[in-house]
Design an enzyme around this catalytic site. Structure first.
Site, PDB file in Angstrom:
ATOM      1  CB  SER A   1      -5.330  31.751 -12.325  1.00  0.00           C
ATOM      2  OG  SER A   1      -6.647  31.952 -11.894  1.00  0.00           O
TER       3      SER A   1
ATOM      4  CG  HIS B   1      -6.364  30.025  -8.871  1.00  0.00           C
ATOM      5  ND1 HIS B   1      -6.036  31.339  -9.088  1.00  0.00           N
ATOM      6  CD2 HIS B   1      -5.623  29.623  -7.819  1.00  0.00           C
ATOM      7  CE1 HIS B   1      -5.133  31.709  -8.200  1.00  0.00           C
ATOM      8  NE2 HIS B   1      -4.857  30.682  -7.419  1.00  0.00           N
TER       9      HIS B   1
ATOM     10  CG  ASP C   1      -2.237  32.860  -5.630  1.00  0.00           C
ATOM     11  OD1 ASP C   1      -1.410  33.095  -4.727  1.00  0.00           O
ATOM     12  OD2 ASP C   1      -2.890  31.802  -5.722  1.00  0.00           O
TER      13      ASP C   1
END
Lengths: 277, 195
Positions: free
Chosen positions: B12, B39, B132
């Site tokens: 991310s 992401h 995540d």
């Protein structure tokens, strides 16, 4: 951290359930994308605390009410108004001016889910002065979402995001003029609903039911395998006259299909084609 | 250990910079597919494909629905969709609910890859400001795959690798340069995981 369950159900069980559902209810999921379909079933089992395949199978087959819930849960119903503003910009600038040449405009939203894209389209048409001579046919496999779509009301909390999308796609008016806020809902104007026809339609089994100047089917084909995608694209081709438009989702294509040669590309990035023969 | 068939990398905040340090080092021919789930804002479009492709010898493709998964290729998960893999080794996209407030969710792809490739997976989790990917990396490890996290001290946002470390023991904890060397060694079949 999410608690999404890892696979409770295996591939053979998915196949078995698919077979049972087809025999009992006539819905055919055998050509759905297996990865996504299996994930959705696991999600249902987790959300409804169903511990085993046997129990799920029993519930789905014996309890029609639960089956309807199951269908709503395994089919993806995530959508928003003016999703992908760049797409709507192209509709507004390139497609709608062409549609304005027809005395009656027919548009089909295939797999419309809860209807957000249908209302988005109706707003574009109103702003182009075409809403009064347009009919928006909106279909989905799932009766529950059609009822929501027909209700004209959407969660008020979403309106901030939709307003931003609307502005980003070149909207020039006050988005809040298009709805009335009531008890946490945004209720859209009757004049939009009056031009919409909601009806169940199963892309897997049902035939073409009309001819349309524009068909929108965005992020529906991703849940199908190549065979079924090809079949559905052919259905769309059969439902379009020459010069009719087809719009798919941002990562979907017709290039692999048997009817690809019937179409010319209008906008590659936004996945809009036009039937040429 | 048996040879691995796929490399899956999640990250991310800060992870695009890390991949910019790694991908240009890879040779044009790479023996297994590399799948990237990073992401990013959907509005960036396929800019990342352009950014990476201009600097890399190995082809970098943003995934289209039902694209086949081949070696010698880096696949980027498109913004706004979950990325899943099918039994016939092709991709499916999915626009369902966000998981861990993310779409694409790294966990979703890691879980899908394990379902198809079982223990033949190398999972790498990079910098990020959320959790995540941690669960998915644990699943890769528990299923017999090989796991690497970016060292938290070299991560712009250590939360993501630390979340993984808190629930599992990765096979290696590496900085970006070491991750790059690890991948290059795969092409020479000298890595620890497929020795």
């Amino acid at each position: 951290m999410n608690n999404e369950a890892i696979n409770i159900i295996n591939d053979n069980e998915v196949e078995l359930l698919t077979d049972h559902i087809f025999k009992r209810y006539g819905y055919d999921f055998s050509d759905y994308s297996q990865a996504s379909f299996k994930r959705r079933i696991n999600r249902v089992m987790q959300n409804f605390k169903i511990p085993s395949f046997a129990e799920l199978d029993h519930k789905v087959i014996e309890n029609e009410q639960f089956f309807n819930v199951f269908i709503e849960e395994v089919t993806v119903n995530v959508t928003e108004m003016f999703r992908d503003p760049a797409f709507y910009k192209v509709l507004r600038k390139e497609v709608i001016p062409q549609l304005s040449t027809y005395p009656l405009i027919r548009i089909w939203h295939a797999g419309c889910s809860t209807g957000e894209e249908v209302y988005s389209m109706a707003i574009l048409l109103k702003e182009a002065g075409l809403l009064e001579r347009t009919l928006l046919y909106a279909t989905d496999i799932n009766q529950q979402v059609l009822e929501k779509a027909a209700s004209m009301s959407f969660p008020l909390d979403n309106m901030k995001e939709y307003t931003e999308n609307y502005i980003n796609c070149g909207g020039l008016f006050d988005f809040s003029d298009y709805y009335v806020a009531q008890y946490g809902k945004a209720v859209f104007l009757e004049e939009f609903r009056n031009r919409m026809v909601f009806s169940p339609h199963n892309l897997v089994l049902d035939q073409s039911f009309n001819e349309f100047n524009l068909i929108l089917c965005r992020n529906v084909l991703i849940y199908f395998n190549r065979d079924l995608q090809n079949k559905v694209i052919k259905l769309f081709s059969d439902s379009l006259p020459v010069l009719g438009y087809l719009a798919l989702g941002n990562k979907e294509s017709i290039s692999f299909s048997s009817v690809a040669d019937n179409f010319e590309t209008i906008n590659k990035q936004e996945r809009i084609w036009r039937k040429k023969k | 250990m048996e040879e691995k068939e796929v490399i899956i990398i999640g990250g991310s905040a800060g992870s695009i910079d890390v991949m910019m340090q790694i991908l240009p080092n890879l040779p044009e021919e790479f023996p297994v597919p590399i799948i990237l789930v990073l992401h990013r804002r959907p509005s960036i479009g396929n800019l990342s494909e352009i950014i990476f492709q201009n600097r890399c010898k190995i082809p970098v493709l943003e995934v289209e629905d039902k694209m086949p998964i081949m070696k010698n290729t880096v696949y980027l998960a498109p913004g706004g969709y979950h990325l899943l893999v099918e039994k016939n080794h092709s991709f499916s996209l999915d626009f369902s609910e966000k998981v861990n407030h993310s779409r694409p969710s790294i966990d979703v792809t890691f879980e899908s890859v394990v379902d198809i490739y079982n223990d033949k997976v190398i999972g790498i989790l990079l910098t990020g400001a959320n959790t995540d990917g941690a669960r998915g990396l644990k699943l890769i490890k528990d299923s017999g795959g090989y796991t690497i996290i970016q060292s938290p001290e070299t991560s712009m946002m250590p939360m993501m690798p630390e979340a993984a470390e808190s629930i599992m023991k990765p096979d290696q904890i590496l900085n970006p340069l070491e991750i790059s060397d690890f991948l290059i060694n795969i092409t020479k079949k000298k890595c620890d995981c497929c020795a």
